[in-house]
Write a protein that holds these residues in place. Structure first.
Motif, PDB file in Angstrom:
ATOM      1  N   PRO A   1      32.934  40.889  44.381  1.00  0.00           N
ATOM      2  CA  PRO A   1      33.433  41.990  45.228  1.00  0.00           C
ATOM      3  C   PRO A   1      32.792  41.947  46.614  1.00  0.00           C
ATOM      4  N   PHE A   2      33.517  42.419  47.634  1.00  0.00           N
ATOM      5  CA  PHE A   2      32.927  42.564  48.958  1.00  0.00           C
ATOM      6  C   PHE A   2      31.881  43.675  48.913  1.00  0.00           C
TER       7      PHE A   2
ATOM      8  N   GLY B   1      36.341  36.737  57.894  1.00  0.00           N
ATOM      9  CA  GLY B   1      37.683  36.368  58.327  1.00  0.00           C
ATOM     10  C   GLY B   1      38.785  36.751  57.379  1.00  0.00           C
ATOM     11  N   TYR B   2      38.516  37.704  56.474  1.00  0.00           N
ATOM     12  CA  TYR B   2      39.552  38.117  55.528  1.00  0.00           C
ATOM     13  C   TYR B   2      40.051  39.496  55.938  1.00  0.00           C
ATOM     14  N   ASP B   3      41.333  39.585  56.147  1.00  0.00           N
ATOM     15  CA  ASP B   3      41.945  40.824  56.630  1.00  0.00           C
ATOM     16  C   ASP B   3      42.467  41.627  55.438  1.00  0.00           C
ATOM     17  N   LEU B   4      41.701  42.638  55.018  1.00  0.00           N
ATOM     18  CA  LEU B   4      42.120  43.479  53.896  1.00  0.00           C
ATOM     19  C   LEU B   4      43.287  44.361  54.308  1.00  0.00           C
TER      20      LEU B   4
ATOM     21  N   PHE C   1      37.329  32.196  54.106  1.00  0.00           N
ATOM     22  CA  PHE C   1      38.381  31.775  53.182  1.00  0.00           C
ATOM     23  C   PHE C   1      39.138  30.621  53.826  1.00  0.00           C
ATOM     24  N   ASP C   2      39.299  29.508  53.068  1.00  0.00           N
ATOM     25  CA  ASP C   2      39.872  28.311  53.676  1.00  0.00           C
ATOM     26  C   ASP C   2      40.715  27.537  52.669  1.00  0.00           C
TER      27      ASP C   2
END
Length: 631
Positions: free
Chosen positions: A410-411, A421-424, A616-617
């Protein structure tokens, strides 16, 4: 008088006195002695009752198979026969169970596992040796228990009866083992799997090959039991948990938490046999793999006592942290595989598993979340074929950390997602329970009490090393300070020596004053807040009761000091008291802010980034948790 004998394939009712004429050996594939005090008590009570009634005591069925030198190998009944030998010696008839041969060497009526022969011989001869293992401790305790009891006579013991069945072969004897367990412990899967493997030996046509395979199984299980026989002051390992962890790594087939390894082993062997593949090869591969996994599994299961000496300090500490959290079941196969693959270099993977587990606990996420993913990649890592989404082999712990973080961790908060860089989406953010907010819960004590001891222990380790508070703390709580922090409970080391204590008491002694009533009302919503709880050794905490804060603070500082309690006297740490002499809302706010800041360093974004996690890639394939997570 001729020796009492029974032909293979026959059974007879025999007295213990007749059995003494036979020679017994406990095969190396049998588990060590493990009768508890209650089981010895049951035997004593049964013998006493039989003596009172004047009837022979029936002790059930014993299954044997022919062994070398006119002796018999015990397949079922070893715990009873060993205890009978101890009882006969305890009643003064040592010479009947500890005999001298022509070379004046003493031999035992029931020869135990090789590791226990010298200890048992010395004990019966009244020359005690130090107990090195749990099995020796239990054998010694049973002998002392029987020696001190006067409720039955030797004659009653010798007249007790058993049905003895001698199987023509070892495989035939173990076949009965699954269906009988008249006394002693319930049969574990670990023992049943062993017997199932011996049963399958019977499909080998050549007698010489069968004999070699039986010897191989015996040698492998002897090694396993040596590795699973803990120190004399410990509890038995949960060998069935080992079986599950190993099967997850060994099999290529799906395995659910409700599955039994015994059935899966039998299914696999049936499939191998039907496809005319080598049953011998399968058994050899299975046991070699099980032996390889066992030492590492024991270190992960009990790092406080079973850690190999060649593990580095960083791996030892990471394993201790992970085990103390006690939410390790679904990550255990992955950690075992990583240590086998990378040894000390697996430290970072152990750390991300701890971070993930702690965040999940604060986020009220079931520890089973993402179970099939955790088990699948554990198996792939063990077999050396774990690849990322770009088909590149996962060749380092840093690569593995990146995968575990993005798939099941979990974040910490929304900012961490943004930083990586993850757009929730709004829906994702609403559905996510962020652990950082849990630390501010007004009901932390009732909702998260199961991790409070662990949180404070880690906080205590952190403070002396922190830039802000290191100079104000005098005692470093090291991970290996077991006598102070950890006690044994149900076979594992836990925080049972420590209580959770409310700084402002739940029932303050001064609550009936006007000032006390007013303050109690203002503290109602803060009573179970993280800022208002601490932990203390139970023996120190018992005398504190519900003292006013000024008295409690002085008392706490006079007891065994730990850094987070010592800091309660530091105004910079706690903030100014709102209404002296009370611990108030402002104190709680200030203190929880300090704890939350430390928690972010220990389990938050900085800790994750230090393990090499990146954005994330293309190496990641998105994973959705499956339906097995709620099992």
């Amino acid at each position: 008088m001729p020796l009492f004998t029974i032909e293979p394939g026959q059974s007879r009712l025999a007295t213990v006195e007749q059995l003494i004429e036979m020679n017994f050996r406990i095969p190396a594939f049998q588990r060590p002695y493990d009768w508890e005090e209650a089981q010895v008590d049951d035997l004593i009570n049964d013998l006493h009752e039989a003596e009172r009634k004047g009837v022979p005591l029936f002790l059930g069925l014993v299954v044997l198979c022919p062994d070398k030198d006119n002796s018999y190998a015990i397949v079922d009944g070893q715990q009873r026969l060993t205890t009978l030998m101890l009882a006969i010696a305890a009643k003064g008839a040592v010479g009947r169970v500890l005999r001298s041969d022509a070379l004046h060497l003493s031999t035992l009526w029931v020869a135990p596992r090789v590791a226990d022969i010298g200890f048992t011989r010395a004990m019966l001869a009244s020359s005690r040796e130090s107990e090195r293992t749990l099995s020796q401790k239990k054998m010694s305790a049973a002998f002392d228990q029987l020696h001190s009891d006067e409720s039955f006579e030797l004659d009653t013991l010798l007249k007790a009866q058993v049905i003895v069945y001698v199987a023509p072969s070892l495989a035939g004897a173990t076949g009965l083992f699954e269906r009988i367990n008249l006394r002693g412990k319930d049969v574990s899967q670990f023992d049943l799997v062993k017997n199932k493997l011996i049963e399958w030996v019977g499909v080998e046509c050549e007698p010489e090959s069968r004999s070699r395979l039986e010897d191989f199984i015996t040698e492998r299980y002897d090694t396993l039991y040596q590795r699973l026989d803990p120190r004399h002051d410990s509890q038995p390992f949960n060998a069935d948990r080992l079986l599950r962890t190993h099967w997850i790594l060994f099999t290529d087939k799906q395995f659910k938490s409700s599955d039994r390894v015994l059935e899966k082993v039998n299914d696999d062997l049936s499939e191998v046999f039907q496809e005319s593949k080598s049953v011998v090869q399968w058994i050899q591969d299975y046991l070699n793999s099980l032996v390889e996994v066992t030492e590492t599994w024991a270190a992960v299961e009990r790092p406080f006592e079973s850690m190999p000496t060649n593990y580095g300090a960083s791996l030892r500490k990471a394993l201790l942290d992970f085990a103390r959290l006690d939410r390790h079941g679904e990550f255990q196969p992955l950690i075992v595989a990583a240590i086998i693959r990378w040894r000390d270099a697996a430290t970072d993977l152990v750390k991300i598993c701890e971070i993930c587990s702690f965040r999940s606990a604060l986020g009220k996420r079931n520890s089973n979340r993402g179970r099939s993913y955790k088990w699948r990649v554990a198996r792939q890592l063990y077999k050396g074929d774990w690849c990322d989404a770009s088909s590149t082999l996962i060749s380092s712990a840093r690569d593995a950390v990146h995968q575990v973080y993005w798939h099941v961790t979990p974040f910490w908060d929304t900012q961490e997602a943004v930083d990586f860089g993850y757009d929730l989406t709004q829906q994702e953010a609403a559905a996510q329970v962020f652990p950082d907010g849990a630390l501010d819960s007004a009901h932390f004590y009732t909702e998260y009490g199961h991790v409070a001891h662990y949180l404070f222990w880690k906080y205590g380790v952190f403070l002396p090393k922190s830039e802000a508070w290191g100079e104000h703390t005098r005692e470093d709580i090291t991970p290996f300070q077991d006598p102070a922090w950890f006690g044994k409970e149900d076979g594992k080391v836990s925080f049972q020596n420590w209580d959770i204590e409310h700084i402002y008491p739940q029932n303050a002694e001064d609550r009936d004053t006007r000032d006390g009533r007013r303050h109690k009302q203002s503290m109602a919503s803060w009573l179970h807040h993280l800022g208002n709880i601490t932990v203390l050794p139970i023996r120190d905490n018992r005398g504190m009761k519900n003292l006013p804060f000024t008295e409690k603070l002085s008392w706490m500082r006079a007891q065994r000091k730990v850094s987070f309690n010592e800091l309660l006297a530091n105004a910079d740490y706690r903030g100014n008291l709102m209404d002296r002499p009370h611990w108030g809302m402002n104190n709680c706010r200030k203190r929880v802010a300090q704890i939350r800041s430390a928690a972010a360093e220990i389990w938050g974004p900085a800790a994750v980034a230090s393990l090499g996690v990146g954005q994330f890639d293309e190496r990641l394939e998105w994973y959705e948790a499956d339906g097995d997570e709620q099992d």
